[in-house]
Design a protein around this motif. Structure first.
Motif, PDB file in Angstrom:
ATOM      1  N   GLN A   3      10.316   3.450   4.020  1.00  0.00           N
ATOM      2  CA  GLN A   3      10.173   3.793   2.613  1.00  0.00           C
ATOM      3  C   GLN A   3      11.532   4.185   2.036  1.00  0.00           C
ATOM      4  O   GLN A   3      12.455   4.563   2.755  1.00  0.00           O
ATOM      5  CB  GLN A   3       9.187   4.955   2.429  1.00  0.00           C
ATOM      6  CG  GLN A   3       7.764   4.639   2.828  1.00  0.00           C
ATOM      7  CD  GLN A   3       6.857   5.832   2.632  1.00  0.00           C
ATOM      8  OE1 GLN A   3       7.291   6.912   2.214  1.00  0.00           O
ATOM      9  NE2 GLN A   3       5.578   5.659   2.926  1.00  0.00           N
ATOM     10  N   SER A  28       3.755   4.783  -5.736  1.00  0.00           N
ATOM     11  CA  SER A  28       4.189   4.153  -4.499  1.00  0.00           C
ATOM     12  C   SER A  28       3.761   2.697  -4.528  1.00  0.00           C
ATOM     13  O   SER A  28       2.594   2.387  -4.780  1.00  0.00           O
ATOM     14  CB  SER A  28       3.574   4.874  -3.292  1.00  0.00           C
ATOM     15  OG  SER A  28       3.939   4.239  -2.089  1.00  0.00           O
ATOM     16  N   ARG A  29       4.710   1.796  -4.293  1.00  0.00           N
ATOM     17  CA  ARG A  29       4.423   0.363  -4.366  1.00  0.00           C
ATOM     18  C   ARG A  29       4.998  -0.336  -3.135  1.00  0.00           C
ATOM     19  O   ARG A  29       6.152  -0.114  -2.771  1.00  0.00           O
ATOM     20  CB  ARG A  29       5.047  -0.239  -5.635  1.00  0.00           C
ATOM     21  CG  ARG A  29       4.988  -1.754  -5.723  1.00  0.00           C
ATOM     22  CD  ARG A  29       3.590  -2.239  -6.035  1.00  0.00           C
ATOM     23  NE  ARG A  29       3.226  -1.898  -7.383  1.00  0.00           N
ATOM     24  CZ  ARG A  29       3.531  -2.654  -8.454  1.00  0.00           C
ATOM     25  NH1 ARG A  29       4.216  -3.763  -8.312  1.00  0.00           N
ATOM     26  NH2 ARG A  29       3.151  -2.279  -9.647  1.00  0.00           N
ATOM     27  N   LYS A  30       4.194  -1.175  -2.499  1.00  0.00           N
ATOM     28  CA  LYS A  30       4.649  -1.964  -1.365  1.00  0.00           C
ATOM     29  C   LYS A  30       5.281  -3.243  -1.887  1.00  0.00           C
ATOM     30  O   LYS A  30       4.729  -3.917  -2.754  1.00  0.00           O
ATOM     31  CB  LYS A  30       3.486  -2.285  -0.432  1.00  0.00           C
ATOM     32  CG  LYS A  30       3.914  -2.980   0.847  1.00  0.00           C
ATOM     33  CD  LYS A  30       2.735  -3.171   1.791  1.00  0.00           C
ATOM     34  CE  LYS A  30       3.185  -3.826   3.081  1.00  0.00           C
ATOM     35  NZ  LYS A  30       2.060  -4.015   4.031  1.00  0.00           N
ATOM     36  N   ARG A  77       7.592   0.870  -0.501  1.00  0.00           N
ATOM     37  CA  ARG A  77       7.179   0.820   0.896  1.00  0.00           C
ATOM     38  C   ARG A  77       7.341  -0.601   1.431  1.00  0.00           C
ATOM     39  O   ARG A  77       7.532  -1.546   0.677  1.00  0.00           O
ATOM     40  CB  ARG A  77       5.724   1.260   1.031  1.00  0.00           C
ATOM     41  CG  ARG A  77       5.460   2.680   0.566  1.00  0.00           C
ATOM     42  CD  ARG A  77       3.994   3.056   0.701  1.00  0.00           C
ATOM     43  NE  ARG A  77       3.162   2.428  -0.336  1.00  0.00           N
ATOM     44  CZ  ARG A  77       2.288   1.468  -0.113  1.00  0.00           C
ATOM     45  NH1 ARG A  77       2.105   1.016   1.112  1.00  0.00           N
ATOM     46  NH2 ARG A  77       1.585   0.952  -1.100  1.00  0.00           N
ATOM     47  N   GLY A  78       7.244  -0.723   2.739  1.00  0.00           N
ATOM     48  CA  GLY A  78       7.302  -2.032   3.371  1.00  0.00           C
ATOM     49  C   GLY A  78       8.686  -2.613   3.469  1.00  0.00           C
ATOM     50  O   GLY A  78       8.836  -3.844   3.513  1.00  0.00           O
TER      51      GLY A  78
END
Length: 567
Positions: A200, A266-268, A288-289
């Motif tokens: 992250q 929060s965004r992947k 994220r990711g």
């Protein structure tokens, strides 16, 4: 239930209390029963569906279709009048009352798009014969605006409200071209914090000073290159998503995802394509990711909600998102290293140099916390903990006996509580396999400075002598603590430059280096004069080699007496 079917009801269900219903209602109820029972079903049904058979739905009330082209096909079948529309070429078309026409616009590059109408009309816009873009556009009665029109085919369905000639023109232009000095007035900084173990990153930036109440933000993240144009970034975002999943609904309604709603906190993301995240008025985003060992290019754009198509670049930054590989330490060197970020956990590595003999040696660490940091340390060899030290808040030595050439040791630092995670910043760290550090003096086991006697204008202090057999010198450095806002002054900054630059400190009061006795006593003492009554002072004692860096004892805070009749 069919209207001409027979239904048997119990008599109790037909009973109605007379006090609750009038005779007019009963009479109308009887007429309705007779009408529904004796009217043929074939005659009654057309009355129900007559409206839907004879009229076409209004263009402003279609249900939005994301991935299906059924709505587009239904419109295209009933409208045979098709006209071509080109950029910057006005079209004047005569309309009858409530007449519908279709205009086809082909874009070869992605660009902001403005479509203007000379009269108030009902309209629908479809992208590549599938996506309905009305929800993603900024529209008023005579203008239709797309912040970013992707390359492809745009079908514009127009229905006139009155008979007459309507002028339609499409323009591809950016309002920011008229604001040449806009970027020169922006001072927006991007700050990041890596959470490598969780894959992250926290990204924060300042608000725009240009109409901060009306500007929203879009964040562009890419591992390929930086972006100066938001529309080009969205085009790459669409192309990358379409290549991975051609049947995705997100591709066909991409502008809804970008501009339609504010992104989650929060965004992947997909680290292998360009990602666009619009955060609304929020100035931070957790992504994220992330993939490790990549350089991430971050660009923040402002989107003015009141100015048509005004999107402008605010700031750029690049972050190397690497794996938590231990930092290699050099022998005898005092390294000041950061332990902030990654929840304060940092790992450092040291490989025992080859000395050419089989004798065992002792590995020594010197840990010097900076700025009040209180940390725990663990020494690891081949994933086994062989030593640890907790609550390190002062200069501390850690010895690891019986180490061999070529062995690798890790030392892991972590703030000892949650409050320290927010405050922990840096530590100074040195390592050696010799008995002493070449460029650093030896500190005693007890580094406390004792307050012997304090009066109004002087104070006497004492400290334990250094066990170093080399030629050393002590220096006493005094700082005058401010009367107000004392919390802004760091009382335990043991990583301060105690050399010649210390005199440039704004709170510096005095410095003296007394002569050292030939035979050092167990404790050293000295007096400090020319102090002011009632003031508070911070005192450091440093031990210095002739060549090298000084090391400090623990600091001492002294409060001077206000009234001293005997002084």
């Amino acid at each position: 239930m069919s209207l001409n079917s027979e239904t048997k009801l119990p008599l109790s269900s037909l009973y109605v209390r007379p006090a609750h219903i009038s005779w007019h209602t009963l009479l109308w109820g009887c007429y309705w029963v007779l009408f529904t029972c004796y009217t043929p079903h074939a005659v009654f049904q057309p009355e129900v569906f007559r409206i839907s058979d004879s009229s076409y739905p209004s263009l402003n009330h279609f249900n939005d279709s994301r991935c299906s082209s059924r709505k587009f096909d239904s419109l295209a079948k009933v409208i045979d009048d098709v006209e071509n529309l080109e950029l910057d070429v006005p079209v004047n078309i005569a309309f009858d009352n409530r007449q519908r026409k279709r205009f086809v616009l082909q874009l070869n590059t992605s660009t902001p798009l403005n479509i203007n109408f000379s009269q108030i009309v009902a309209r629908k816009v479809y992208f590549n014969k599938s996506a309905n873009l009305m929800r993603s556009s900024k529209a008023n009665q005579r203008t239709l605006i797309l912040h970013c029109a992707l390359k492809g085919q745009y079908d514009l369905f127009v229905q006139a409200r009155h008979r007459g000639s309507i002028k339609i023109e499409a323009h591809a232009w950016r309002t920011r071209d008229q604001w040449i000095l806009l970027n020169r007035t922006q001072c927006v900084n991007i700050r990041t914090q890596n959470r490598v173990r969780k894959r992250q990153m926290i990204i924060k930036w300042n608000k725009s000073k240009f109409d901060f109440h009306a500007v929203q933000y879009c964040l562009v993240i890419s591992t390929q290159h930086a972006h100066k144009d938001l529309c080009a970034a969205i085009d790459e975002y669409v192309s990358g998503g379409y290549d991975k999943n051609p049947n995705s609904c997100a591709f066909f309604n991409i502008l809804d995802l970008v501009f339609g709603k504010q992104a989650e906190k929060s965004r992947k993301i997909d680290p292998h394509i360009t990602n666009v995240i619009c955060t609304g008025s929020r100035t931070q985003q957790v992504i994220r990711g992330l993939a490790i060992n990549y350089i991430y290019y971050l660009d923040v754009f402002g989107v003015h909600t009141k100015k048509e198509n005004l999107t402008f670049h605010l700031s750029s930054s690049s972050v190397y998102f690497n794996r938590t590989q231990p930092t290699a330490l050099k022998t005898h060197a005092l390294n000041i290293v950061k332990i902030s970020g990654l929840y304060g956990i940092q790992v450092f590595s040291y490989k025992i140099p080859f000395a050419g003999n089989a004798a065992k040696v002792t590995l020594r660490y010197l840990i010097l916390p900076c700025g009040g940091t209180e940390v725990d340390a663990k020494i690891v060899k081949q994933r086994s903990i062989i030593g640890s030290e907790k609550n390190i808040y002062k200069a501390t030595y850690i010895d690891v006996p019986s180490v061999s050439d070529g062995e690798r040791y890790m030392i892991r630092f972590k703030p000892n509580n949650d409050d320290e995670v927010l405050r922990a910043n840096k530590i100074a760290l040195a390592v050696t396999t010799d008995k002493v550090f070449n460029q650093l003096p030896e500190l005693p086991e007890n580094t406390t400075i004792f307050e012997v006697r304090t009066q109004c204008r002087s104070t006497e202090i004492a400290w334990y002598s250094s066990p170093d057999l080399r030629a050393i010198q002590y220096c006493i450095i005094v700082f005058n603590l401010p009367q107000r806002n004392r919390s802004s002054f760091d009382y335990t900054n043991y990583c301060m430059d105690f050399g010649k630059r210390v005199t440039e400190h704004p709170q510096f009061h005095s410095k003296k280096c007394p002569k050292k006795e030939k035979i050092p006593p167990l404790m050293e003492t000295d007096a400090i004069f020319n102090l002011l009554p009632g003031e508070m002072y911070l005192i450091y004692v440093t031990v210095n080699l002739i060549e090298g860096k000084p090391l400090p004892y623990q600091s001492l805070k002294v409060k001077m007496y206000q009234h001293c009749p005997n002084e």
